[in-house]
Design a protein around this motif. Structure first.
Motif, PDB file in Angstrom:
ATOM      1  N   PRO A  12     -85.175  32.710   2.716  1.00 32.30           N
ATOM      2  CA  PRO A  12     -86.235  32.019   3.155  1.00 32.30           C
ATOM      3  C   PRO A  12     -86.417  30.646   2.510  1.00 32.30           C
ATOM      4  CG  PRO A  12     -87.090  34.275   2.878  1.00 32.30           C
ATOM      5  CD  PRO A  12     -85.709  34.046   2.233  1.00 32.30           C
ATOM      6  N   ALA A  13     -86.396  30.663   1.392  1.00 36.82           N
ATOM      7  CA  ALA A  13     -86.829  29.274   0.521  1.00 36.82           C
ATOM      8  C   ALA A  13     -85.685  28.300   1.136  1.00 36.82           C
ATOM      9  CB  ALA A  13     -86.788  29.537  -0.826  1.00 36.82           C
ATOM     10  N   GLU A  32     -74.178  30.427  -0.257  1.00 35.98           N
ATOM     11  CA  GLU A  32     -74.752  31.877  -0.343  1.00 35.98           C
ATOM     12  C   GLU A  32     -73.491  32.800  -0.881  1.00 35.98           C
ATOM     13  OE1 GLU A  32     -77.899  33.567   0.111  1.00 35.98           O
ATOM     14  OE2 GLU A  32     -76.315  35.373  -0.362  1.00 35.98           O
ATOM     15  N   GLN A  33     -74.245  33.632  -1.606  1.00 37.64           N
ATOM     16  CA  GLN A  33     -73.023  34.597  -2.162  1.00 37.64           C
ATOM     17  C   GLN A  33     -72.944  35.606  -1.353  1.00 37.64           C
ATOM     18  OE1 GLN A  33     -74.772  36.066  -5.877  1.00 37.64           O
ATOM     19  NE2 GLN A  33     -76.381  37.526  -4.921  1.00 37.64           N
ATOM     20  N   GLN A  34     -73.946  36.151  -0.434  1.00 41.30           N
ATOM     21  CA  GLN A  34     -73.591  37.284   0.449  1.00 41.30           C
ATOM     22  C   GLN A  34     -72.886  36.795   1.697  1.00 41.30           C
ATOM     23  OE1 GLN A  34     -76.565  40.288   0.556  1.00 41.30           O
ATOM     24  NE2 GLN A  34     -77.986  38.804  -0.480  1.00 41.30           N
ATOM     25  N   ALA A  45     -89.450  41.825   3.311  1.00 44.36           N
ATOM     26  CA  ALA A  45     -90.820  41.454   3.702  1.00 44.36           C
ATOM     27  C   ALA A  45     -90.973  41.576   5.337  1.00 44.36           C
ATOM     28  CB  ALA A  45     -91.122  40.175   3.267  1.00 44.36           C
ATOM     29  N   GLY A  46     -92.460  42.070   5.537  1.00 44.74           N
ATOM     30  CA  GLY A  46     -92.697  42.349   6.843  1.00 44.74           C
ATOM     31  C   GLY A  46     -93.930  41.398   7.185  1.00 44.74           C
ATOM     32  N   VAL A  47     -94.700  40.811   6.450  1.00 43.31           N
ATOM     33  CA  VAL A  47     -96.037  39.945   6.841  1.00 43.31           C
ATOM     34  C   VAL A  47     -95.915  38.668   6.809  1.00 43.31           C
ATOM     35  CG1 VAL A  47     -98.373  39.928   6.270  1.00 43.31           C
ATOM     36  CG2 VAL A  47     -97.147  41.887   6.296  1.00 43.31           C
ATOM     37  N   GLN A 102     -88.729  39.933   7.704  1.00 44.99           N
ATOM     38  CA  GLN A 102     -88.042  39.021   6.940  1.00 44.99           C
ATOM     39  C   GLN A 102     -86.401  38.666   7.536  1.00 44.99           C
ATOM     40  OE1 GLN A 102     -88.598  38.359   2.885  1.00 44.99           O
ATOM     41  NE2 GLN A 102     -86.709  37.654   2.309  1.00 44.99           N
ATOM     42  N   ASP A 159     -82.036  30.708  -5.229  1.00 44.02           N
ATOM     43  CA  ASP A 159     -81.180  31.706  -5.306  1.00 44.02           C
ATOM     44  C   ASP A 159     -81.807  33.038  -5.940  1.00 44.02           C
ATOM     45  OD1 ASP A 159     -81.877  30.472  -7.600  1.00 44.02           O
ATOM     46  OD2 ASP A 159     -79.470  30.366  -8.002  1.00 44.02           O
ATOM     47  N   PRO A 164     -78.550  31.933 -10.699  1.00 41.45           N
ATOM     48  CA  PRO A 164     -78.174  31.266 -11.884  1.00 41.45           C
ATOM     49  C   PRO A 164     -79.057  30.099 -12.028  1.00 41.45           C
ATOM     50  CG  PRO A 164     -76.652  30.878 -10.162  1.00 41.45           C
ATOM     51  CD  PRO A 164     -77.463  31.918  -9.686  1.00 41.45           C
ATOM     52  N   ASP A 286     -88.543  32.805  -4.830  1.00 39.97           N
ATOM     53  CA  ASP A 286     -88.498  33.865  -5.959  1.00 39.97           C
ATOM     54  C   ASP A 286     -87.619  33.439  -7.538  1.00 39.97           C
ATOM     55  OD1 ASP A 286     -89.564  35.419  -4.394  1.00 39.97           O
ATOM     56  OD2 ASP A 286     -88.325  37.347  -4.427  1.00 39.97           O
ATOM     57  N   ALA A 296     -98.257  41.083  -0.060  1.00 41.39           N
ATOM     58  CA  ALA A 296     -97.161  40.394   0.953  1.00 41.39           C
ATOM     59  C   ALA A 296     -97.355  38.925   0.722  1.00 41.39           C
ATOM     60  CB  ALA A 296     -97.742  40.830   2.587  1.00 41.39           C
ATOM     61  N   GLY A 298     -94.931  36.981  -1.123  1.00 37.73           N
ATOM     62  CA  GLY A 298     -93.493  36.587  -1.604  1.00 37.73           C
ATOM     63  C   GLY A 298     -93.087  35.493  -0.898  1.00 37.73           C
ATOM     64  N   LEU A 299     -92.731  35.790   0.376  1.00 35.90           N
ATOM     65  CA  LEU A 299     -91.974  35.017   1.305  1.00 35.90           C
ATOM     66  C   LEU A 299     -92.992  33.817   1.477  1.00 35.90           C
ATOM     67  CD1 LEU A 299     -90.385  35.938   4.545  1.00 35.90           C
ATOM     68  CD2 LEU A 299     -91.747  34.023   4.472  1.00 35.90           C
ATOM     69  N   ASN A 300     -94.097  34.048   1.474  1.00 38.33           N
ATOM     70  CA  ASN A 300     -95.048  33.057   2.248  1.00 38.33           C
ATOM     71  C   ASN A 300     -95.347  31.897   0.724  1.00 38.33           C
ATOM     72  OD1 ASN A 300     -96.239  34.100   4.834  1.00 38.33           O
ATOM     73  ND2 ASN A 300     -96.512  35.982   3.305  1.00 38.33           N
TER      74      ASN A 300
END
Ligand code: FAD
Ligand code: DHB
Length: 394
Positions: A12-13, A32-34, A45-47, A102, A159, A164, A286, A296, A298-300
């Motif tokens: 999200p960030a 992005e590694q994935q 997350a959900g909220v 999320q 990240d 890193p 994060d 709830a 983190g994302l926010n």
């Protein structure tokens, strides 16, 4: 390659930052590694808080959220065999929260960022940050075994906790704070109708339970567990028995069961790296701070960071002033510490821990009784839960 802002991480960030920069005429590249399918499919997350919802709408990435998300006007706190409603909407002068997963936010942001013509390099490895304290920092990485380099004006470390970027700030200048909680959350997704119209945060002597939701047919629930436990120790039967034992109320209300199709354990910690910038490197989300999931937040919090960071970078390019950039960390930390404190408050109010003294348990109950009986206490919880406004530059 060359770009203005090299962004590490398409969470999200990173995605929100790239989109915010684009809207202000600033180029970025995201590493992005994935794989794309992996980030668009990972359950987290959900909220979404009220300010996050407003932001996504303003940025033109909120259409699907408004159609498919679920707006909630309250939450419930359950303890002592009773449920108590906190009317978020009424207590905050009309604000609400949005239940919208999320990975759906990620899906919408990836589409927007690619639509901007911005490159997202998926599946990168060996990401290294170089010359961050010079005017020409760079990021080196490999992709399919080939070495690449991005030269940029700024690096945004988005990240996550294990990435890193934070480590690229010399340990000697990094100011960090960490608290680890002696519990984890066991999370499940199941095919069932909602057990409740609103989220239930339940305290019990057997431990905490959160009853959340995703859609009318998929429910998200968590119970407090030993962080060293393994999902293999928990059969579906044992999971349901534990949920029922912790949520049984005096009013006959019962959690609805369904086929469990995902299980996972998450750790609980409070962490802040107050050194959010070093030379031309800026941390957001994060990578700089972690909260236990109970509020709830983190994302926010990540959203609040990148609103500030994008504004500060835009100021720099406009030649307006470098002050916002120099003060980024100090400005961001105000909202971060508020969110950290609230997440700690919710966690300690709702979880019993092994080996606690009896007075701590009585304090917990006194606090819960206060929150559901005092309008002032409930309003304070509601104001934090729906989310305080994003910070502006100091
Ligand atoms: P991340 O989402 O961690 O993204 C970082 C990205 O960087 C990842 O895609 C990662 O693959 C990538 N990356 C890492 N290392 C590298 C590398 N070396 N090279 C390239 N890329 C790299 N928050 C809320 O606000 N509300 C909630 O209801 C909520 N519930 C949660 C429930 C659970 C089960 C969990 C696990 C979390 C929850 N959170 C919640 C927290 C929220 O998910 C995080 O705070 C959020 O994902 C942070 O976003 P981010 O972009 O900073 O980091
Ligand atoms: C969810 C997660 C949380 O941490 C929370 O406080 C509320 C809801 C969720 O995943 O639905």
């Amino acid at each position: 390659h060359k770009t203005q802002v090299g962004i590490i991480g398409a969470g999200p960030a990173g995605l929100l930052l790239s989109h915010l920069l684009h809207l202000q005429g600033i180029d970025s590249i995201i590493l992005e590694q994935q794989a794309r399918e992996a980030i668009e499919g990972t359950i987290k997350a959900g909220v979404l808080e009220y300010p996050t919802v407003q932001l996504l709408k303003q940025l033109g990435v909120g259409d699907r959220m408004m159609r498919e998300g679920f707006e909630h006007h309250g939450i419930e706190l359950a303890f002592g065999g009773k449920r108590h409603r906190i009317d978020l909407h009424e207590l905050t002068g009309g604000k609400s929260i949005m239940v919208y997963p999320q990975h759906e936010v990620i899906t919408d942001l990836v589409a927007a960022v690619l639509g901007n013509g911005t490159t997202i390099e998926f599946g990168v490895a060996d990401v290294g940050l170089h010359d961050v304290d010079s005017e020409r920092p760079s990021i080196r990485y490999t992709r399919n075994g080939e070495a690449h380099e991005i030269q940029c004006d700024f690096i945004a470390g988005c990240d996550g906790f294990h990435g890193p970027s934070r480590q690229a700030i010399p340990a000697a200048v990094r100011r960090e704070h960490l608290k680890t909680y002696p519990c984890g959350w066991f999370g499940i997704l199941c095919e069932a109708p909602p057990s409740s119209e609103e989220l239930i945060y339940a305290q019990s002597d057997r431990g905490f339970v959160l009853v959340s939701t995703r859609t009318p047919t998929v429910q998200r629930m968590y119970f407090q567990c030993d962080p060293a436990d393994s999902v293999d120790n928990w059969s579906d039967d044992r999971i349901w028995t534990e949920f029922h034992a912790r949520t049984a109320g005096s009013d006959g209300w019962k959690l609805k069961e369904g086929r469990i199709f995902q299980k996972g354990i998450i750790a609980m910690r409070s962490f802040v790296c107050e050194t959010m910038q070093h030379g031309r490197l800026f941390l957001a989300g994060d990578s700089a701070h972690i909260v236990p999931p109970t509020g709830a937040k983190g994302l926010n919090l990540a959203a609040g960071d990148v609103v500030l960071l994008s504004g500060a970078i835009a100021d720099f390019y406009r030649g307006a002033s470098r002050e916002a950039l120099a003060g980024y960390g100090a400005s961001a930390l105000k909202r971060i510490w508020r969110g950290e404190h609230f997440s700690w408050f919710m966690t300690t109010m709702l979880h019993d821990f092994d080996g606690e003294d009896t007075i701590t348990r009585r304090f917990r109950r006194a606090q819960l009784d206060y929150v559901v009986s005092s309008r002032a206490a409930a309003a304070s919880l509601a104001e934090n839960y729906v989310g305080l406004p994003f910070e502006g530059p100091a």
